[in-house]
Scaffold this motif. Structure first.
Motif, mmCIF file in Angstrom:
data_model
loop_
_atom_site.group_PDB
_atom_site.id
_atom_site.type_symbol
_atom_site.label_atom_id
_atom_site.label_comp_id
_atom_site.label_asym_id
_atom_site.label_seq_id
_atom_site.Cartn_x
_atom_site.Cartn_y
_atom_site.Cartn_z
ATOM 1 N N LEU A 431 -6.600 -9.401 -1.406
ATOM 2 C CA LEU A 431 -6.584 -7.975 -1.755
ATOM 3 C C LEU A 431 -5.160 -7.496 -2.010
ATOM 4 C CD1 LEU A 431 -9.220 -6.709 0.863
ATOM 5 C CD2 LEU A 431 -9.468 -6.575 -1.619
ATOM 6 N N VAL A 432 -4.240 -7.927 -1.142
ATOM 7 C CA VAL A 432 -2.843 -7.494 -1.298
ATOM 8 C C VAL A 432 -2.260 -8.048 -2.603
ATOM 9 C CG1 VAL A 432 -0.522 -7.681 -0.315
ATOM 10 C CG2 VAL A 432 -2.459 -7.164 1.175
ATOM 11 N N SER A 434 -3.840 -8.645 -5.182
ATOM 12 C CA SER A 434 -4.456 -7.996 -6.346
ATOM 13 C C SER A 434 -3.936 -6.566 -6.536
ATOM 14 C CB SER A 434 -5.980 -7.976 -6.184
ATOM 15 O OG SER A 434 -6.331 -6.994 -5.223
ATOM 16 N N LYS A 436 -3.533 -4.092 -3.842
ATOM 17 C CA LYS A 436 -3.790 -3.116 -2.762
ATOM 18 C C LYS A 436 -2.609 -3.127 -1.783
ATOM 19 C CE LYS A 436 -8.699 -2.331 -2.430
ATOM 20 N NZ LYS A 436 -8.899 -2.337 -3.855
ATOM 21 N N SER A 437 -2.402 -1.957 -1.145
ATOM 22 C CA SER A 437 -1.364 -1.943 -0.106
ATOM 23 C C SER A 437 -1.951 -2.620 1.138
ATOM 24 C CB SER A 437 -0.963 -0.519 0.212
ATOM 25 O OG SER A 437 -1.997 0.097 0.951
ATOM 26 N N LYS A 438 -1.076 -2.948 2.110
ATOM 27 C CA LYS A 438 -1.575 -3.628 3.304
ATOM 28 C C LYS A 438 -2.566 -2.755 4.076
ATOM 29 C CE LYS A 438 2.216 -6.825 3.953
ATOM 30 N NZ LYS A 438 3.370 -7.237 4.732
ATOM 31 N N GLU A 440 -4.463 -0.366 2.831
ATOM 32 C CA GLU A 440 -5.715 -0.282 2.049
ATOM 33 C C GLU A 440 -6.576 -1.524 2.286
ATOM 34 O OE1 GLU A 440 -4.302 2.406 -1.806
ATOM 35 O OE2 GLU A 440 -4.130 0.230 -1.883
ATOM 36 N N ALA A 441 -5.912 -2.667 2.264
ATOM 37 C CA ALA A 441 -6.643 -3.926 2.473
ATOM 38 C C ALA A 441 -7.273 -3.947 3.862
ATOM 39 C CB ALA A 441 -5.693 -5.108 2.300
ATOM 40 N N TYR A 444 -10.257 -1.630 3.937
ATOM 41 C CA TYR A 444 -11.326 -2.221 3.132
ATOM 42 C C TYR A 444 -12.135 -3.242 3.952
ATOM 43 C CZ TYR A 444 -13.395 -3.944 -1.224
ATOM 44 O OH TYR A 444 -14.249 -4.272 -2.235
ATOM 45 N N GLU A 460 -14.959 -10.943 -6.273
ATOM 46 C CA GLU A 460 -13.709 -10.313 -6.739
ATOM 47 C C GLU A 460 -12.650 -11.312 -7.185
ATOM 48 O OE1 GLU A 460 -12.965 -6.900 -6.757
ATOM 49 O OE2 GLU A 460 -15.070 -6.485 -6.259
#
Ligand code: GTP
Ligand code: MG
Length: 524
Positions: A431-432, A434, A436-438, A440-441, A444, A460
């Motif tokens: 996720l990071v 891709s 996203k911030s840490k 946000e990940a 999520y 994904e």
């Protein structure tokens, strides 16, 4: 993160906190000094460079751990005293003693070349450590007097012994015989009369040992525009020597010692060794139980960042951990199985092991120190293009498990942990990466189940979790297997063993019973 049904094994871990107002002293000494000094051709009776290396390591320990306020060492040993109000590792004895011995060892290997540029380190040096609890400052004073007395007695004996052998033409047996009943005064006279040596004029480094502690010194931090130096008081570790480190004159003259430990109200020149030994208590691990020594890298989050390890798994870093664990298995024959993941390794010692009479601190320190030594020594072989930026350290603990089932549950607990962490970290870093911030990940992934995480990876990022390298998903198991000796010829009647034991590293499921059934000899 989710808890597994194996978590109950944590209840076997015992607390080993040193209660205040006991003062904590960490005593370390080399595991096999005699062999090490012979193999590395140290000068006899004292090797100045080897002692200076020991002192540099102690200096590094003091710089690394601010709670250590005094240290004293000679020969192959060092003692570190923590300030009386220390809360270092919540005063847990195995943590404190293992971290310090690990760091000391890893600095020793790192700095070896500085002191012995022409000597190859032939095998990994290792040290043993233990905590000495001093119930009062007077006991610490007696302890220091005892260690310095030992330094003097050993050094005086060794000086006589090697003079007799090197210059007196005596054999080692003859020298031993001559010195057998010689008192302190006789030895001084022997040195003076036969070899023209004034013992009290020999190097203080050898005779008195070395104290290292921090004092406030004025340091130039920068220069003003007009070229004037700007000075500031800074605590800096320095070397001190004295004839009597347990005397009031030496001790009470240093403000930092008075502040952190207190003042000596009486002088102390000699102590009764039986009195000292009475508080050198070392606990023994319960008999007939599996002993697990678990070591874990200290602040490896930072270590991995500084050394730019691949995220979430670095094949080389894990490979280095495995190399070290294999070497530990070779060195300690009582270890029957090891399991490693991330920056940790668990070593299982057989139930009836009598290694160091089952003394926890000795076993933990020997393993953690040997592992640390190996880690630094092998670094260059694994990371050819990466410099080791600073000396790593590991902490260690010993836990006893009474039955095979509980031991297997312990190992299952570690492997479940490996899986849970790895699956989470794979998602997190995907996720990071891709965008996203840490945080946000993190949000999520909050509350997601294993199945959802696998789906996320597949949908994904096109990653099929089950095809990721086994080492990442299942950790590493190391054990011995017996196999036919390949050098054995058919119908060979010679004395060559029919089977040989080999150490193997596998990445397999150790939760399932089938693994243990396929390898019955491990827990046999
Ligand atoms: P303490 O053990 O409490 O001193 O802290 P720590 O920072 O070592 O954390 P912990 O032991 O809980 O976890 C190990 C940490 O090491 C992981 O969180 C990672 O940050 C790092 N680590 C271990 N293996 C790898 C790896 O292969 N790659 C990367 N990038 N990091 C790793
Ligand atoms: Mg760690």
């Amino acid at each position: 993160m989710a808890n597994s049904k194996y978590e109950y094994v944590k209840s076997f871990e015992v607390e080993d906190e040193v209660m205040p107002p006991n003062l904590i002293v960490v005593h370390i000494d080399r595991r096999d000094f005699r062999r090490f000094s012979e193999v590395h051709e140290f000068e006899k009776p004292d090797d100045e460079k080897a002692l200076n290396l020991m002192n540099q390591c102690a200096m590094a320990v003091l710089e690394e751990y601010p709670d250590i306020v005094f240290s004293y060492g000679y020969g192959d040993e060092y003692s570190f005293v923590l300030k009386k109000t220390s809360k270092f590792y919540q005063r847990r004895s195995s943590k404190i003693s293992s971290v310090i011995v690990s760091f000391f060892t890893s600095v020793y290997v790192t700095k070896w070349k500085e002191f012995f540029p022409l000597k190859e380190l032939r095998y990994p040096p290792s040290f043993l450590s233990q905590i000495v609890c001093c119930a009062s400052l007077e006991i610490l004073q007696a302890y220091l007097a005892w260690r310095q007395r030992d330094c003097h007695v050993q050094n005086q004996y060794n000086t006589c012994f090697w003079e007799l052998v090197k210059k007196g033409g005596k054999t080692e047996m003859e020298a031993q015989e001559i010195l057998k009943y010689a008192k302190e005064q006789d030895r001084n006279e022997l040195l003076h009369q036969q070899f023209g040596i004034n013992y009290n004029g020999t190097l203080a480094l050898f005779r008195q040992g070395t104290c290292i502690f921090k004092t406030e010194v004025e340091d130039i931090v920068k220069y003003n525009e007009d070229g004037m130096p700007v000075k500031r008081l800074r605590r800096k570790a320095g070397i001190f020597r004295s004839e009597n480190i347990a005397g009031r004159r030496f001790w009470n003259a240093h403000a930092s010692l008075l502040k952190e430990l207190g003042n000596f109200s009486e002088d102390c020149f000699k102590t009764n060794p039986d009195y000292i030994r009475s508080f050198l208590f070392e606990s023994k691990l319960m008999p007939s139980t599996w002993i697990v020594i678990r070591i874990d890298g200290c602040h490896f989050h930072r270590f991995a960042d500084v050394h730019e390890f691949n995220k979430p798994n670095d094949k080389q870093a894990l490979g280095l951990m495995n190399l070290c664990a294999e070497a530990v298995l070779e060195e300690f024959h009582d270890i029957v199985f090891c399991y490693g993941v991330s920056d940790e390794y668990s070593f299982v010692l057989k139930k009836d092991s009598q290694l160091y009479q089952r003394r926890a601190s000795k076993i933990v320190s020997a393993i953690v120190s040997f592992f640390s030594s190996m880690y630094v020594m092998k670094w260059k072989d694994v990371f050819r293009k990466k410099e080791l930026k600073y000396s790593p350290s590991f902490d260690g603990r010993a836990v006893c498990y009474p039955s095979n089932e509980i031991l297997q549950d312990y190992l299952a607990w570690r492997q479940v942990d490996c899986h849970i962490n790895n699956q989470y970290n794979t998602c997190f870093w995907s996720l990071v990466k891709s965008g996203k911030s840490k945080s946000e990940a993190q949000n999520y992934l909050k509350g997601t189940q294993a199945r959802e995480k696998n789906e996320l990876l597949l949908k994904e990022f096109g990653i099929n979790y089950n095809t990721l390298p086994l080492m990442f998903r299942q950790g590493s198991s190391i054990f011995r297997v017996k196999r036919e000796n390949p050098t054995l010829l058919e119908n060979d009647a010679s004395s060559v063993e029919k089977t040989e034991t080999k150490i193997v590293t596998e990445h397999c499921n150790i939760i399932e019973q089938s693994f243990w059934e396929a390898h019955p000899s491990i827990l046999d």
